[in-house]
Enzyme design. Structure first.
Site, PDB file in Angstrom:
ATOM      1  N   CYS A  35      -4.633   2.510  -3.729  1.00  0.00           N
ATOM      2  CA  CYS A  35      -3.619   3.136  -3.126  1.00  0.00           C
ATOM      3  C   CYS A  35      -2.235   2.096  -3.433  1.00  0.00           C
ATOM      4  O   CYS A  35      -1.246   1.824  -2.372  1.00  0.00           O
ATOM      5  CB  CYS A  35      -3.465   3.392  -1.498  1.00  0.00           C
ATOM      6  SG  CYS A  35      -4.743   4.442  -1.354  1.00  0.00           S
TER       7      CYS A  35
ATOM      8  N   HIS B  23       0.735  -1.126  -0.024  1.00  0.00           N
ATOM      9  CA  HIS B  23       0.009  -0.172  -0.007  1.00  0.00           C
ATOM     10  C   HIS B  23       0.950   1.278   0.127  1.00  0.00           C
ATOM     11  O   HIS B  23       1.918   1.339   0.664  1.00  0.00           O
ATOM     12  CB  HIS B  23      -0.753  -0.072   1.374  1.00  0.00           C
ATOM     13  CG  HIS B  23      -2.005   0.856   1.367  1.00  0.00           C
ATOM     14  ND1 HIS B  23      -1.539   2.298   1.729  1.00  0.00           N
ATOM     15  CD2 HIS B  23      -3.196   0.835   1.078  1.00  0.00           C
ATOM     16  CE1 HIS B  23      -3.008   2.917   1.808  1.00  0.00           C
ATOM     17  NE2 HIS B  23      -3.775   2.115   1.557  1.00  0.00           N
TER      18      HIS B  23
ATOM     19  N   LYS C 180     -10.605  -0.703  10.312  1.00  0.00           N
ATOM     20  CA  LYS C 180     -10.810  -1.892   9.374  1.00  0.00           C
ATOM     21  C   LYS C 180     -11.096  -3.039  10.650  1.00  0.00           C
ATOM     22  O   LYS C 180     -10.924  -3.959   9.869  1.00  0.00           O
ATOM     23  CB  LYS C 180      -9.517  -2.206   8.506  1.00  0.00           C
ATOM     24  CG  LYS C 180      -9.070  -1.012   7.825  1.00  0.00           C
ATOM     25  CD  LYS C 180      -7.877  -1.041   6.873  1.00  0.00           C
ATOM     26  CE  LYS C 180      -7.383   0.096   6.436  1.00  0.00           C
ATOM     27  NZ  LYS C 180      -8.070   0.476   4.974  1.00  0.00           N
TER      28      LYS C 180
ATOM     29  N   ASP D 214       2.639  -4.608   8.022  1.00  0.00           N
ATOM     30  CA  ASP D 214       1.487  -3.906   7.752  1.00  0.00           C
ATOM     31  C   ASP D 214       0.555  -4.895   8.082  1.00  0.00           C
ATOM     32  O   ASP D 214       0.352  -5.627   7.002  1.00  0.00           O
ATOM     33  CB  ASP D 214       1.675  -3.271   6.255  1.00  0.00           C
ATOM     34  CG  ASP D 214       0.281  -2.436   6.080  1.00  0.00           C
ATOM     35  OD1 ASP D 214      -0.599  -2.575   6.968  1.00  0.00           O
ATOM     36  OD2 ASP D 214       0.264  -2.002   4.998  1.00  0.00           O
TER      37      ASP D 214
ATOM     38  N   GLN E  97      -4.903  -5.336   6.652  1.00  0.00           N
ATOM     39  CA  GLN E  97      -5.856  -6.241   6.021  1.00  0.00           C
ATOM     40  C   GLN E  97      -5.655  -7.510   6.701  1.00  0.00           C
ATOM     41  O   GLN E  97      -6.726  -8.371   6.555  1.00  0.00           O
ATOM     42  CB  GLN E  97      -5.552  -6.277   4.661  1.00  0.00           C
ATOM     43  CG  GLN E  97      -5.555  -4.805   3.964  1.00  0.00           C
ATOM     44  CD  GLN E  97      -7.016  -4.347   3.933  1.00  0.00           C
ATOM     45  OE1 GLN E  97      -7.951  -5.374   3.927  1.00  0.00           O
ATOM     46  NE2 GLN E  97      -7.060  -3.147   3.681  1.00  0.00           N
TER      47      GLN E  97
HETATM   48  C1  LIG Z   1      -2.429  -2.749   3.350  1.00  0.00           C
HETATM   49  C2  LIG Z   1      -2.926  -1.487   3.844  1.00  0.00           C
HETATM   50  N1  LIG Z   1      -1.868  -0.758   4.515  1.00  0.00           N
HETATM   51  C3  LIG Z   1      -2.048   0.373   5.097  1.00  0.00           C
HETATM   52  C4  LIG Z   1      -3.548   1.103   5.079  1.00  0.00           C
HETATM   53  C5  LIG Z   1      -3.495   2.393   5.542  1.00  0.00           C
HETATM   54  O1  LIG Z   1      -4.455   2.506   6.501  1.00  0.00           O
HETATM   55  P1  LIG Z   1      -4.956   3.722   7.248  1.00  0.00           P
HETATM   56  O2  LIG Z   1      -5.402   4.715   6.040  1.00  0.00           O
HETATM   57  O3  LIG Z   1      -6.001   3.401   8.094  1.00  0.00           O
HETATM   58  O4  LIG Z   1      -3.940   4.387   7.916  1.00  0.00           O
HETATM   59  C6  LIG Z   1      -4.337   0.393   4.485  1.00  0.00           C
HETATM   60  C7  LIG Z   1      -5.706   1.084   4.002  1.00  0.00           C
HETATM   61  O5  LIG Z   1      -6.396   1.105   3.110  1.00  0.00           O
HETATM   62  C8  LIG Z   1      -4.149  -1.038   3.850  1.00  0.00           C
HETATM   63  O6  LIG Z   1      -5.041  -1.654   3.205  1.00  0.00           O
END
Ligand SMILES: Cc1ncc(COP(=O)(O)O)c(C=O)c1O
Lengths: 408, 138
Positions: A366, A125, A228, A202, A205
């Site tokens: 993203c 991401h 999430k 990370d 998900q």
């Molecule tokens: C794999 C992953 N990493 C990071 C993020 C970023 O999360 P946040 O926007 O809650 O900081 C997301 C969210 O879309 C994600 O799916």
């Protein structure tokens, strides 16, 4: 398939799931972006504002002490939930992005030197790419990227080849938000540890789909977001091993993160407060504790069976539609079904599906570099949560067929 | 002001349809009817930024009036830009700049064409008006 879980009971706890949009019952398949919130979390937020609202860690008065107790209680719940060895290892952040930036900032200022390397994968991401690019810009370190195969799986041998004494950190997603791939992080962490390289996971998900045990994984850092995992927005967690958090410099300066301040010299507070400058998202932290309570009531084994059945069922039916190609066909997947159509654009599909009551995500999610890897401009992504049903997938598939008929 | 006849025609056309699906089908057909743009014109400079789909837009002046050419890889988006092209084409630059596009509210797609929907409508209008401004000065 719905016999293994009492889905009706689960659904009855989520008010948003009973909404109608555009005159149709909402089918919410955008859980990868944000999950819905159960009543118990909503109630907990309400109670905080009605009953406990005050600043924490500072007041001698009763209200402040009650709020502090509730906030710190949430931290302990998270510690237990993650099986972290100490509560100081659980830092509250704004979310995954904030958590990764905290680590990237600390690495920039204390560890990285010109020529060092940070290793990420092709399926990250943007929030696990850009903070590292910024760290590299700042220090002269180099970002290296682990390639993936056409199914969307990490090439483990390539990963091993990329690991070297120059590598200062491996930062990798547990589950891909675009492909659904579950990465073999335990093996990856093990491989990195062979040459003493720390690993950041990370977990944005993965947390909503599986139980995570940070000691069993043995990762140095694990980041995730409340919104999430059925919790509030604007709150998340960075788990970090105690000795690593001790070693990193503070991220932001301000109140709460200090022991003593004078104009000549400031000493920083102990963990976890060293990394929690300013008044935090108190309601969010307490609400996240309620989300953990909720997760603790769930039968995880059966939820995974249920979610896997949903994914298999949706995959099978999508595959039967002419012109559709699934992006992300890994052996091990969780929660996400991304696809493209030969002729219909994802924006058109998303727009018409919305009219038919189905909320999906469209675009690059993203993960622009990943889009380039698969040579697409975007995908349509249905992402499932434990409260989704096979019946909803049937409606989604019918809606998708109707949308395609309108477009082609 | 502006191309009242075309705007009124569009309002009447959309009025024929009661439900969203028919309106969308009409929008899609407008998109399909809009001629595709030559590939060599689909360059970075002609891209409308701020859309989830790709949108390309060019303009030229003939005898004081502005003519647009537009394309998109998404057909609904192409339908939206086709609406705008219909209304703006052949108009004097000044009229284009001053048109407040109230017809959009009247074709019953207001919710669908709202600026929050990341359909790029606002960006498209801005770019069309910017072209008109430049051509007006030239
Ligand atoms: C794999 C992953 N990493 C990071 C993020 C970023 O999360 P946040 O926007 O809650 O900081 C997301 C969210 O879309 C994600 O799916």
């Amino acid at each position: 398939m719905s016999t293994i879980l009492d889905i009706e009971k689960i659904r009855s706890q989520f008010p948003t799931l009973h909404k109608t949009v555009n005159g149709k019952p909402l089918i919410y398949f955008d859980n990868g972006a944000t999950s819905q919130t159960p009543q118990c979390v909503i109630d907990r937020l309400k109670t905080y504002y009605e009953d406990e609202n005050s600043n924490i860690h500072r007041g001698v008065h009763t209200l402040s002490q009650e709020a502090t107790a509730a906030y710190e209680d949430s931290r302990r719940k998270l510690q237990e939930y993650l099986n972290a060895s100490r509560e100081e290892e659980v830092l509250f952040t704004k979310g995954t992005t904030d958590a990764i930036n905290l680590v990237a900032n600390g690495f920039s200022r204390s560890i990285l030197k010109s020529g060092d390397e940070i290793l990420i994968s092709s399926m990250e991401h943007h929030s696990n790419i850009v903070p590292w690019q910024m760290a590299c810009d700042y220090t002269g370190a180099i970002l290296r990227v682990i390639p993936i195969n056409d199914e969307g799986e990490i090439l483990f041998e390539e990963y091993q080849k990329l690991l070297s004494t120059k590598t200062k950190l491996v930062a990798i997603t547990h589950v891909s938000n675009t492909l659904g791939t579950i990465n073999p992080i335990k093996e990856m962490i093990h491989a990195a540890h062979q040459i003493n390289i720390p690993v950041l996971i990370d977990g944005a998900q993965s947390i909503p789909h599986m139980k995570v045990d940070v000691q069993e994984l043995d990762c140095e850092f694990y980041a995730f977001s409340g919104h999430k995992m059925f919790g509030p927005t604007g709150i998340g967690v960075l788990y970090g091993k105690y000795e690593w958090l001790e070693q990193l410099p503070p991220y932001q300066g301000g109140g709460d993160m200090i022991k003593n301040v004078s104009f000549e010299r400031t000493t920083y507070n102990d963990l976890p407060h060293k990394f929690e400058a300013g008044t935090p998202n108190i309601a969010g932290g307490i609400g996240l504790g309620a989300a953990v309570d909720y997760l603790n009531t769930l039968d995880w084994k059966n939820i995974q069976i249920h979610e896997n059945l949903l994914l298999d069922y949706a995959t099978e039916h999508i595959n039967n539609i002419d012109g559709i190609q699934i992006i992300g066909q890994a052996q091990r997947k969780a929660g996400v079904l991304s696809f493209v159509h030969q002729k219909a654009h994802h924006y058109d599909l998303g727009t018409l599906l919305d009219q038919l009551g189905v909320a999906v995500r469209t675009g690059h999610h993203c993960t622009e570099p990943l889009m380039h890897r698969f040579n697409v401009t975007g995908t349509t992504r249905a992402s499932f949560a434990l409260y989704n049903t096979k019946e909803e997938i049937d409606i989604f598939i019918d809606a998708l067929k109707r949308a395609l008929k309108m477009l082609l | 002001m502006g191309n009242r006849n075309v705007e009124e025609e569009l309002i009447e056309d959309f009025d024929l349809f009661d439900d969203w699906a028919d309106k969308y089908e009409y929008l899609i057909s407008l998109g399909k009817d809009l001629p595709s743009m030559n590939e060599e014109k689909k360059i970075e400079d002609n891209i409308v930024k701020g859309c989830q789909s790709q949108v390309w837009l060019t303009a030229e002046a003939k005898d004081g009036n502005v003519f647009f050419e537009a394309d998109s890889d998404a057909i609904i988006t192409k339908g939206i830009i086709a609406l705008l092209v219909k209304v703006f084409n052949g108009q004097p630059a000044g009229d284009i700049v001053n048109n407040n596009l109230s017809f959009i509210d009247q074709i019953g797609l207001k919710d669908h064409l709202s600026p929050n929907r990341s359909n790029g409508l606002v960006a498209m209008i801005k770019k069309m008006k910017a072209y008109a401004l430049v051509l007006n000065k030239a």
